[in-house]
Scaffold this motif. Structure first.
Motif, PDB file in Angstrom:
ATOM      1  N   HIS A 131       0.834  -1.205   0.000  1.00 45.29           N
ATOM      2  CA  HIS A 131       0.000   0.000   0.000  1.00 45.29           C
ATOM      3  C   HIS A 131       0.871   1.258   0.000  1.00 45.29           C
ATOM      4  O   HIS A 131       0.610   2.198  -0.760  1.00 45.29           O
ATOM      5  N   ILE A 132       1.891   1.270   0.827  1.00 42.28           N
ATOM      6  CA  ILE A 132       2.783   2.435   0.906  1.00 42.28           C
ATOM      7  C   ILE A 132       3.478   2.655  -0.433  1.00 42.28           C
ATOM      8  O   ILE A 132       3.545   3.779  -0.931  1.00 42.28           O
ATOM      9  N   LEU A 133       3.989   1.587  -1.022  1.00 40.83           N
ATOM     10  CA  LEU A 133       4.662   1.722  -2.317  1.00 40.83           C
ATOM     11  C   LEU A 133       3.691   2.212  -3.392  1.00 40.83           C
ATOM     12  O   LEU A 133       4.064   3.031  -4.237  1.00 40.83           O
ATOM     13  N   ALA A 134       2.465   1.722  -3.352  1.00 42.81           N
ATOM     14  CA  ALA A 134       1.469   2.177  -4.327  1.00 42.81           C
ATOM     15  C   ALA A 134       1.168   3.661  -4.146  1.00 42.81           C
ATOM     16  O   ALA A 134       0.939   4.380  -5.126  1.00 42.81           O
ATOM     17  N   GLU A 135       1.190   4.141  -2.929  1.00 44.11           N
ATOM     18  CA  GLU A 135       0.911   5.549  -2.649  1.00 44.11           C
ATOM     19  C   GLU A 135       2.077   6.461  -3.051  1.00 44.11           C
ATOM     20  O   GLU A 135       1.849   7.588  -3.483  1.00 44.11           O
ATOM     21  N   ILE A 136       3.320   5.998  -2.894  1.00 41.00           N
ATOM     22  CA  ILE A 136       4.445   6.880  -3.211  1.00 41.00           C
ATOM     23  C   ILE A 136       4.878   6.799  -4.666  1.00 41.00           C
ATOM     24  O   ILE A 136       5.542   7.711  -5.153  1.00 41.00           O
ATOM     25  N   THR A 137       4.476   5.773  -5.375  1.00 39.65           N
ATOM     26  CA  THR A 137       4.892   5.615  -6.766  1.00 39.65           C
ATOM     27  C   THR A 137       4.552   6.824  -7.632  1.00 39.65           C
ATOM     28  O   THR A 137       5.416   7.282  -8.385  1.00 39.65           O
ATOM     29  N   PRO A 138       3.351   7.408  -7.535  1.00 45.17           N
ATOM     30  CA  PRO A 138       3.075   8.603  -8.358  1.00 45.17           C
ATOM     31  C   PRO A 138       3.974   9.789  -8.009  1.00 45.17           C
ATOM     32  O   PRO A 138       4.197  10.660  -8.845  1.00 45.17           O
ATOM     33  N   SER A 139       4.498   9.822  -6.793  1.00 43.28           N
ATOM     34  CA  SER A 139       5.352  10.929  -6.370  1.00 43.28           C
ATOM     35  C   SER A 139       6.789  10.788  -6.849  1.00 43.28           C
ATOM     36  O   SER A 139       7.557  11.741  -6.798  1.00 43.28           O
ATOM     37  N   LEU A 140       7.150   9.594  -7.261  1.00 39.09           N
ATOM     38  CA  LEU A 140       8.518   9.373  -7.719  1.00 39.09           C
ATOM     39  C   LEU A 140       8.723  10.095  -9.043  1.00 39.09           C
ATOM     40  O   LEU A 140       7.943   9.953  -9.967  1.00 39.09           O
ATOM     41  N   SER A 141       9.759  10.860  -9.092  1.00 35.84           N
ATOM     42  CA  SER A 141      10.043  11.592 -10.321  1.00 35.84           C
ATOM     43  C   SER A 141      10.631  10.638 -11.364  1.00 35.84           C
ATOM     44  O   SER A 141      10.991   9.507 -11.051  1.00 35.84           O
ATOM     45  N   ALA A 142      10.711  11.119 -12.585  1.00 38.40           N
ATOM     46  CA  ALA A 142      11.278  10.296 -13.655  1.00 38.40           C
ATOM     47  C   ALA A 142      12.741   9.960 -13.360  1.00 38.40           C
ATOM     48  O   ALA A 142      13.228   8.920 -13.756  1.00 38.40           O
ATOM     49  N   VAL A 143      13.413  10.853 -12.653  1.00 41.84           N
ATOM     50  CA  VAL A 143      14.816  10.625 -12.314  1.00 41.84           C
ATOM     51  C   VAL A 143      14.897  10.349 -10.821  1.00 41.84           C
ATOM     52  O   VAL A 143      14.776  11.249 -10.000  1.00 41.84           O
TER      53      VAL A 143
END
Length: 69
Positions: free
Chosen positions: A40-52
């Motif tokens: 769940h945590i990874l799913a929530e932070i994935t959109p916040s991860l930048s391309a780099v």
């Protein structure tokens, strides 16, 4: 990777990549739970991860997925 190491790494990723402070607090409260909901945590932070994303952080993510997903 131990649960304590997992918590340290997740806190680092949240602090580094999640810009919204309310979302940060919500995710950090999940990290503090006895049963850390890693997927769940990874799913929530994935959109916040930048391309780099830093190479070290990529390695951390791979380790988390390997050990906990």
């Amino acid at each position: 990777m131990t649960i304590d190491e997992l918590r340290v790494h997740l806190k680092h990723l949240i602090d580094t990549y999640v810009q919204d402070s309310a979302k940060q607090q919500q995710l950090l409260s999940l990290v503090a739970r006895g049963d850390v909901p890693v997927k769940h945590i990874l799913a929530e932070i994935t959109p916040s991860l930048s391309a780099v994303i830093a190479a070290d952080d990529q390695a951390i993510l791979k380790d988390i997925v390997f050990y906990f997903c």
